[in-house]
Design a protein around this motif. Sequence first.
Motif, PDB file in Angstrom:
ATOM      1  N   ILE A  36      84.862  16.057 -13.341  1.00  0.00           N
ATOM      2  CA  ILE A  36      85.756  15.284 -14.210  1.00  0.00           C
ATOM      3  C   ILE A  36      85.429  13.794 -14.161  1.00  0.00           C
ATOM      4  O   ILE A  36      85.198  13.168 -15.197  1.00  0.00           O
ATOM      5  CB  ILE A  36      87.233  15.519 -13.824  1.00  0.00           C
ATOM      6  CG1 ILE A  36      87.602  16.999 -14.002  1.00  0.00           C
ATOM      7  CG2 ILE A  36      88.148  14.638 -14.678  1.00  0.00           C
ATOM      8  CD1 ILE A  36      89.007  17.357 -13.550  1.00  0.00           C
ATOM      9  N   ALA A  37      85.404  13.242 -12.964  1.00  0.00           N
ATOM     10  CA  ALA A  37      85.189  11.798 -12.816  1.00  0.00           C
ATOM     11  C   ALA A  37      83.948  11.275 -13.550  1.00  0.00           C
ATOM     12  O   ALA A  37      84.026  10.240 -14.228  1.00  0.00           O
ATOM     13  CB  ALA A  37      85.133  11.435 -11.336  1.00  0.00           C
ATOM     14  N   TYR A  40      84.822  11.461 -17.626  1.00  0.00           N
ATOM     15  CA  TYR A  40      86.127  11.196 -18.230  1.00  0.00           C
ATOM     16  C   TYR A  40      86.106  10.020 -19.199  1.00  0.00           C
ATOM     17  O   TYR A  40      86.771  10.065 -20.246  1.00  0.00           O
ATOM     18  CB  TYR A  40      87.177  10.966 -17.141  1.00  0.00           C
ATOM     19  CG  TYR A  40      88.588  11.105 -17.657  1.00  0.00           C
ATOM     20  CD1 TYR A  40      89.125  12.367 -17.906  1.00  0.00           C
ATOM     21  CD2 TYR A  40      89.375   9.988 -17.914  1.00  0.00           C
ATOM     22  CE1 TYR A  40      90.421  12.511 -18.388  1.00  0.00           C
ATOM     23  CE2 TYR A  40      90.668  10.122 -18.397  1.00  0.00           C
ATOM     24  CZ  TYR A  40      91.183  11.386 -18.630  1.00  0.00           C
ATOM     25  OH  TYR A  40      92.454  11.525 -19.121  1.00  0.00           O
ATOM     26  N   GLU A  41      85.371   8.977 -18.876  1.00  0.00           N
ATOM     27  CA  GLU A  41      85.313   7.831 -19.788  1.00  0.00           C
ATOM     28  C   GLU A  41      84.727   8.245 -21.139  1.00  0.00           C
ATOM     29  O   GLU A  41      85.184   7.788 -22.195  1.00  0.00           O
ATOM     30  CB  GLU A  41      84.480   6.700 -19.172  1.00  0.00           C
ATOM     31  CG  GLU A  41      85.173   5.961 -18.050  1.00  0.00           C
ATOM     32  CD  GLU A  41      86.478   5.308 -18.489  1.00  0.00           C
ATOM     33  OE1 GLU A  41      86.558   4.859 -19.656  1.00  0.00           O
ATOM     34  OE2 GLU A  41      87.419   5.269 -17.680  1.00  0.00           O
ATOM     35  N   GLU A  81      87.404   9.987 -23.039  1.00  0.00           N
ATOM     36  CA  GLU A  81      88.357   9.015 -23.555  1.00  0.00           C
ATOM     37  C   GLU A  81      87.815   8.348 -24.819  1.00  0.00           C
ATOM     38  O   GLU A  81      88.528   8.163 -25.796  1.00  0.00           O
ATOM     39  CB  GLU A  81      88.649   7.953 -22.486  1.00  0.00           C
ATOM     40  CG  GLU A  81      89.544   8.423 -21.365  1.00  0.00           C
ATOM     41  CD  GLU A  81      91.010   8.178 -21.658  1.00  0.00           C
ATOM     42  OE1 GLU A  81      91.432   7.010 -21.696  1.00  0.00           O
ATOM     43  OE2 GLU A  81      91.749   9.170 -21.848  1.00  0.00           O
ATOM     44  N   ILE A 110      94.875  16.264 -10.544  1.00  0.00           N
ATOM     45  CA  ILE A 110      94.216  15.606 -11.671  1.00  0.00           C
ATOM     46  C   ILE A 110      95.022  14.387 -12.111  1.00  0.00           C
ATOM     47  O   ILE A 110      94.460  13.315 -12.392  1.00  0.00           O
ATOM     48  CB  ILE A 110      94.025  16.594 -12.835  1.00  0.00           C
ATOM     49  CG1 ILE A 110      92.976  17.651 -12.456  1.00  0.00           C
ATOM     50  CG2 ILE A 110      93.602  15.878 -14.113  1.00  0.00           C
ATOM     51  CD1 ILE A 110      92.842  18.786 -13.451  1.00  0.00           C
ATOM     52  N   TYR A 125      93.535  11.089 -14.270  1.00  0.00           N
ATOM     53  CA  TYR A 125      92.993  11.759 -15.457  1.00  0.00           C
ATOM     54  C   TYR A 125      94.132  12.496 -16.159  1.00  0.00           C
ATOM     55  O   TYR A 125      94.130  13.724 -16.298  1.00  0.00           O
ATOM     56  CB  TYR A 125      91.855  12.694 -15.050  1.00  0.00           C
ATOM     57  CG  TYR A 125      90.813  11.975 -14.212  1.00  0.00           C
ATOM     58  CD1 TYR A 125      90.166  10.839 -14.702  1.00  0.00           C
ATOM     59  CD2 TYR A 125      90.482  12.412 -12.925  1.00  0.00           C
ATOM     60  CE1 TYR A 125      89.220  10.165 -13.941  1.00  0.00           C
ATOM     61  CE2 TYR A 125      89.540  11.733 -12.157  1.00  0.00           C
ATOM     62  CZ  TYR A 125      88.918  10.613 -12.677  1.00  0.00           C
ATOM     63  OH  TYR A 125      87.991   9.929 -11.923  1.00  0.00           O
ATOM     64  N   GLN A 151      96.567   8.321 -23.204  1.00  0.00           N
ATOM     65  CA  GLN A 151      96.070   9.702 -23.171  1.00  0.00           C
ATOM     66  C   GLN A 151      95.046   9.953 -24.275  1.00  0.00           C
ATOM     67  O   GLN A 151      95.114  10.943 -25.012  1.00  0.00           O
ATOM     68  CB  GLN A 151      97.226  10.694 -23.271  1.00  0.00           C
ATOM     69  CG  GLN A 151      98.190  10.613 -22.105  1.00  0.00           C
ATOM     70  CD  GLN A 151      99.151  11.782 -22.038  1.00  0.00           C
ATOM     71  OE1 GLN A 151      98.861  12.881 -22.516  1.00  0.00           O
ATOM     72  NE2 GLN A 151     100.288  11.575 -21.421  1.00  0.00           N
ATOM     73  N   ASP A 162      99.115   5.813 -20.193  1.00  0.00           N
ATOM     74  CA  ASP A 162      99.220   7.272 -20.198  1.00  0.00           C
ATOM     75  C   ASP A 162     100.622   7.750 -19.862  1.00  0.00           C
ATOM     76  O   ASP A 162     101.067   8.799 -20.332  1.00  0.00           O
ATOM     77  CB  ASP A 162      98.224   7.882 -19.202  1.00  0.00           C
ATOM     78  CG  ASP A 162      96.793   7.891 -19.706  1.00  0.00           C
ATOM     79  OD1 ASP A 162      96.569   7.521 -20.876  1.00  0.00           O
ATOM     80  OD2 ASP A 162      95.893   8.271 -18.933  1.00  0.00           O
TER      81      ASP A 162
END
Length: 383
Positions: free
Chosen positions: A24-25, A28-29, A32, A76, A81, A206, A357
């Motif tokens: 994920i890390a 994730y950007e 987004e 998460i 995230y 989000q 978020d």
Amino acid sequence: MRSELQEELNIFRETVVRFIENEIAPHYEEWENNKIIPKAFYEKMGAEGLLCCDIPEEFGGFGVSVDFNMMVVEEIAKAGYFALACNLIVHSDIAAHYVLNMGTAKQKQKYLPGMIDGSCIGAICMTEPGAGSDLQGMKTTATRTDSGWSLSGSKTFISNGQNASCYIVAARTNLDAPGSKGMTLFLVDGDKAGFTRGQNLHKMGQAASDTSELFFDNVELTQADVLGNVDEGFIGLMHELPRERLACACIGTAHAEGALALAVEYIKERQAFGAPIARLQDIRQKIAHMATQTELHRLMMEQYKLLLTEKKLTTVQASMAKYSACEMECEVIDTALQMFGGYGYMKEYPISRFYVDARVQRIYGGTSEIMKEIIGKGVIGKV
């Protein structure tokens, strides 16, 4: 018994944290920026056993307690995230459980295995333009035809709206009855003729969560697509809402815990007047309040998860959890951002994403105002 469960959860947490760090890390950007999480990622989660953990083994799940589901989304959320955590709740804790608890044997076999392995993403379609939290003001209708039903109307703010392939849609089926007695739930496949996905909505926060408008233009459905009983959809909604609201409260609490951890780390580093600001009494007192609030809500969440497992969680309790935890979440995150000063307003600092978020938590799943109304009526009783 709870100690054995905690030991299993601690082992499971290691898997979840490792997955977050590795899968994920790093991405994730990009998610987004693209305003969507790739469908293939859900299959990756499914392969790791992180979707619908508490669905029975006969459908491919683990048949474990809700604690395992919550562990996934809480970790998460705590890592920041949050859009992903919200999408996963809609899929694993809402849509899948509507099918499990209300579906026929054929419906469960059709949808649940795919929801567990990630090949079938679920969405729940309640909110409409102009209706908001007023489910009884719904305009979408399903009328009887020779072959079954014809569904027409629109929905908005639907999480997983772009990615989903199984949509649980609420529609009025008896216009002569009040909404609470004339609503039915339908299972609508994403490739149905007459069904159209609108734009992926641009939100304040989000961003990675696909949130969409949906349109239904005489979508032909059969009796096999009815979820539960005709005209009793509102009853089904009321039965499932406590789980949904508790899930929102759980990730809200975890989100606040994550923000607190960021703040504690930063105040030890940030210098003001020749010393770390952690030495300032005002900062320490704010941290004390934040830590106390997150601890109180953590205890509440663990108790309410147990009540949900035992099928004892009431609508009022679930409303208390959502109202209190989501208000606390926003307060704690706002205070944490303030400790970062001007840097907290910069996108390169994760706390800024925590802030934008979190805000919608007080709106979706039932606004804080609606939660207070439910709580007040439940406490006072008939007058």
